[in-house]
Design an enzyme around this catalytic site. Structure first.
Site, PDB file in Angstrom:
ATOM      1  N   SER A 170      30.073  72.739  66.095  1.00  0.00           N
ATOM      2  CA  SER A 170      31.808  72.442  66.243  1.00  0.00           C
ATOM      3  C   SER A 170      31.594  72.341  67.612  1.00  0.00           C
ATOM      4  CB  SER A 170      32.399  72.826  66.181  1.00  0.00           C
ATOM      5  OG  SER A 170      31.852  74.141  65.928  1.00  0.00           O
ATOM      6  N   ASN A 201      37.405  68.731  68.649  1.00  0.00           N
ATOM      7  CA  ASN A 201      37.699  69.621  68.904  1.00  0.00           C
ATOM      8  C   ASN A 201      37.916  69.950  71.006  1.00  0.00           C
ATOM      9  OD1 ASN A 201      37.601  70.886  66.335  1.00  0.00           O
ATOM     10  ND2 ASN A 201      35.157  71.692  66.458  1.00  0.00           N
ATOM     11  N   GLU A 205      31.126  63.693  63.312  1.00  0.00           N
ATOM     12  CA  GLU A 205      30.467  63.302  64.657  1.00  0.00           C
ATOM     13  C   GLU A 205      29.309  63.312  64.330  1.00  0.00           C
ATOM     14  OE1 GLU A 205      34.264  64.845  66.627  1.00  0.00           O
ATOM     15  OE2 GLU A 205      32.885  65.748  66.186  1.00  0.00           O
ATOM     16  N   HIS A 213      28.222  67.001  62.515  1.00  0.00           N
ATOM     17  CA  HIS A 213      29.613  67.533  62.842  1.00  0.00           C
ATOM     18  C   HIS A 213      30.590  67.301  62.002  1.00  0.00           C
ATOM     19  CE1 HIS A 213      33.320  69.344  64.670  1.00  0.00           C
ATOM     20  NE2 HIS A 213      32.720  70.516  64.206  1.00  0.00           N
TER      21      HIS A 213
HETATM   22  N1  3HC Z   1      38.113  70.402  46.862  1.00  0.00           N
HETATM   23  C1  3HC Z   1      37.806  68.624  46.502  1.00  0.00           C
HETATM   24  N2  3HC Z   1      38.653  67.890  46.747  1.00  0.00           N
HETATM   25  C2  3HC Z   1      39.596  68.481  47.701  1.00  0.00           C
HETATM   26  C3  3HC Z   1      40.079  69.316  47.124  1.00  0.00           C
HETATM   27  C4  3HC Z   1      39.237  70.931  47.437  1.00  0.00           C
HETATM   28  N3  3HC Z   1      39.407  71.867  46.902  1.00  0.00           N
HETATM   29  N4  3HC Z   1      41.577  69.722  47.636  1.00  0.00           N
HETATM   30  C5  3HC Z   1      42.180  68.910  47.972  1.00  0.00           C
HETATM   31  N5  3HC Z   1      40.754  67.536  47.063  1.00  0.00           N
HETATM   32  C6  3HC Z   1      40.868  66.096  47.173  1.00  0.00           C
HETATM   33  C7  3HC Z   1      41.921  65.941  46.461  1.00  0.00           C
HETATM   34  O1  3HC Z   1      40.936  65.025  45.459  1.00  0.00           O
HETATM   35  C8  3HC Z   1      43.101  64.904  46.759  1.00  0.00           C
HETATM   36  O2  3HC Z   1      41.974  63.785  46.943  1.00  0.00           O
HETATM   37  P1  3HC Z   1      43.061  62.303  45.983  1.00  0.00           P
HETATM   38  O3  3HC Z   1      44.371  61.720  47.373  1.00  0.00           O
HETATM   39  O4  3HC Z   1      42.154  61.513  46.883  1.00  0.00           O
HETATM   40  O5  3HC Z   1      43.317  62.719  45.028  1.00  0.00           O
HETATM   41  C9  3HC Z   1      42.912  64.970  48.639  1.00  0.00           C
HETATM   42  O6  3HC Z   1      41.815  65.673  48.908  1.00  0.00           O
HETATM   43  C10 3HC Z   1      44.306  65.495  48.972  1.00  0.00           C
HETATM   44  O7  3HC Z   1      44.858  66.586  47.684  1.00  0.00           O
HETATM   45  P2  3HC Z   1      46.213  68.093  47.977  1.00  0.00           P
HETATM   46  O8  3HC Z   1      46.854  66.397  47.769  1.00  0.00           O
HETATM   47  O9  3HC Z   1      46.224  68.959  46.605  1.00  0.00           O
HETATM   48  O10 3HC Z   1      46.151  68.054  49.267  1.00  0.00           O
HETATM   49  P3  3HC Z   1      47.376  67.926  50.661  1.00  0.00           P
HETATM   50  O11 3HC Z   1      47.744  66.470  50.221  1.00  0.00           O
HETATM   51  O12 3HC Z   1      48.186  68.782  50.630  1.00  0.00           O
HETATM   52  O13 3HC Z   1      46.476  67.809  51.837  1.00  0.00           O
HETATM   53  C11 3HC Z   1      44.825  68.937  53.513  1.00  0.00           C
HETATM   54  C12 3HC Z   1      45.646  69.226  52.332  1.00  0.00           C
HETATM   55  C13 3HC Z   1      43.779  67.581  52.963  1.00  0.00           C
HETATM   56  C14 3HC Z   1      43.987  70.076  53.813  1.00  0.00           C
HETATM   57  C15 3HC Z   1      45.504  68.661  54.720  1.00  0.00           C
HETATM   58  O14 3HC Z   1      46.804  69.223  54.424  1.00  0.00           O
HETATM   59  C16 3HC Z   1      44.328  68.116  55.858  1.00  0.00           C
HETATM   60  O15 3HC Z   1      44.249  66.956  56.056  1.00  0.00           O
HETATM   61  N6  3HC Z   1      45.229  69.428  56.263  1.00  0.00           N
HETATM   62  C17 3HC Z   1      44.727  68.897  57.836  1.00  0.00           C
HETATM   63  C18 3HC Z   1      43.206  69.482  58.269  1.00  0.00           C
HETATM   64  C19 3HC Z   1      42.177  68.771  58.694  1.00  0.00           C
HETATM   65  O16 3HC Z   1      43.235  69.533  60.135  1.00  0.00           O
HETATM   66  N7  3HC Z   1      41.321  69.434  58.919  1.00  0.00           N
HETATM   67  C20 3HC Z   1      40.008  69.303  60.518  1.00  0.00           C
HETATM   68  C21 3HC Z   1      39.732  71.066  60.917  1.00  0.00           C
HETATM   69  S1  3HC Z   1      39.630  70.844  62.509  1.00  0.00           S
HETATM   70  C22 3HC Z   1      37.416  71.090  61.910  1.00  0.00           C
HETATM   71  O17 3HC Z   1      37.150  71.400  60.439  1.00  0.00           O
HETATM   72  C23 3HC Z   1      36.779  71.854  62.888  1.00  0.00           C
HETATM   73  C24 3HC Z   1      35.732  72.278  62.481  1.00  0.00           C
HETATM   74  O18 3HC Z   1      34.794  72.832  64.063  1.00  0.00           O
HETATM   75  C25 3HC Z   1      36.823  73.269  63.461  1.00  0.00           C
END
Ligand code: 3HC
Length: 285
Positions: free
Chosen positions: A119, A190, A152, A140
């Protein structure tokens, strides 16, 4: 290049999420974790995720067994000898990654791409321990790996254009959107996201608002899908801290200084969802 079997190194949050998603995209996956308990834990976690997806109507019931049959885990790195591309998602530590890449370079088929899900660390430095620097690249993914659409793609100094094209193609086959960016600490997401989380820790430490209200503020005032402190708990506070440390060290600007509260929470083992407590408490652990 055809990908039949994809190798994943690491079985914690990102590694397990990638295995889950890649098998669900129809590929065979081999993964390696250091301990047998981690291999078993990851398989159990992935099965649980498929059950969760079935319960939500996101996965057909019969697909679970098909997906699980495509996954093979091991503690032995030699399992990567069969892979057509390897994506490393081990811990964010340069020495660990260099040791792994030196070994992978010897074990893996000649010419296959060795990608790292780092990351924030330098792709060029990771590649430097291999005899195939042109085949080493950053790939990434974001957490949760099955859901987040961005990849990325980060070429190092010696990465070939062909390698970049291979991982762009694989990203698309995994239903992701790749963006190719120049190597820089924290890459794009990030570099912006983690300092924002660090600032939120400062707002909490200064008692300006509660964790709940900080998160509510960013959800309702800036339309973030989840609040930054809840997101830190999802990503892992240890991961956030290590990214801040890389940004601080590499860019040399005090605006990237990790907040002392973030450091203290990591020292106390409050790493977020994976340890059952971070800025919030979680019932599952
Ligand atoms: N497995 C597979 N698919 C899943 C899933 C799982 N465990 N959970 C959810 N999904 C899919 C579903 O299929 C659904 O798809 P659809 O809309 O086509 O039906 C979609 O995701 C949305 O599901 P939900 O409605 O249950 O989820 P929410 O609307 O509550 O969203 C979230 C959940 C996607 C986690 C949302 O809260 C979000 O986008 N949060 C921010 C996450 C973020 O910013 N991540 C980046 C972090 S930084 C990083 O990773 C970098 C690293 O280097 C630190």
């Amino acid at each position: 290049m055809e990908f039949k079997k994809i190798g994943i190194i690491g079985a914690s949050t990102m590694g397990a999420g990638l295995v889950q998603h890649i098998a669900n995209c129809g590929y065979e996956v081999v993964f390696r974790a250091r301990k047998q308990s981690s291999v078993d834990g990851a398989l159990k976690h992935i099965e649980g995720q498929y059950d969760f997806m079935i319960s939500r109507g996101w996965l057909e019931e019969g697909k679970k067994a098909e997906n699980m049959a495509r996954i093979q885990g091991s503690t032995d790195l030699e399992i990567m000898a069969e892979a057509d591309i390897v994506i490393e998602a081990a811990s964010e530590n340069m020495e660990t990654k260099k040791e792994l890449f030196a070994e992978l370079d010897k074990i893996c088929k000649p010419g296959i791409v060795l990608a790292t899900n780092t990351s924030s660390l330098s792709i060029t430095e990771i590649a430097s321990v291999t005899e195939r620097q042109e085949r080493v690249v950053g790939m990434h993914f974001f957490n949760p790996a099955p859901v987040m659409k961005l990849v990325e793609v980060v070429p190092g100094y010696n990465t070939s254009d062909e390698t970049v094209e291979i991982v762009k193609k694989l990203s698309e086959a995994l239903q992701k959107t790749p963006i190719v960016i120049n190597e820089a600490p924290g890459f794009v997401v990030n570099r912006m996201l983690i300092p924002m989380i660090n600032e939120c820790v400062g707002v909490l430490a200064e008692h300006i608002a509660s964790a709940e209200d900080i998160d509510r503020a960013m959800q309702l005032g800036a339309n973030h899908p989840m609040g930054p402190l809840a997101l830190a708990d999802l990503v892992g506070l240890d991961v956030c801290l290590s990214i801040m440390e890389v940004l601080h060290k590499e860019l040399g600007d005090d605006k990237y200084r990790p907040h002392p509260l973030l450091r203290k929470m990591v020292r106390a083992g409050k790493l977020g969802q994976k340890t059952g407590e971070g800025f919030y408490k979680y019932n599952s652990k």
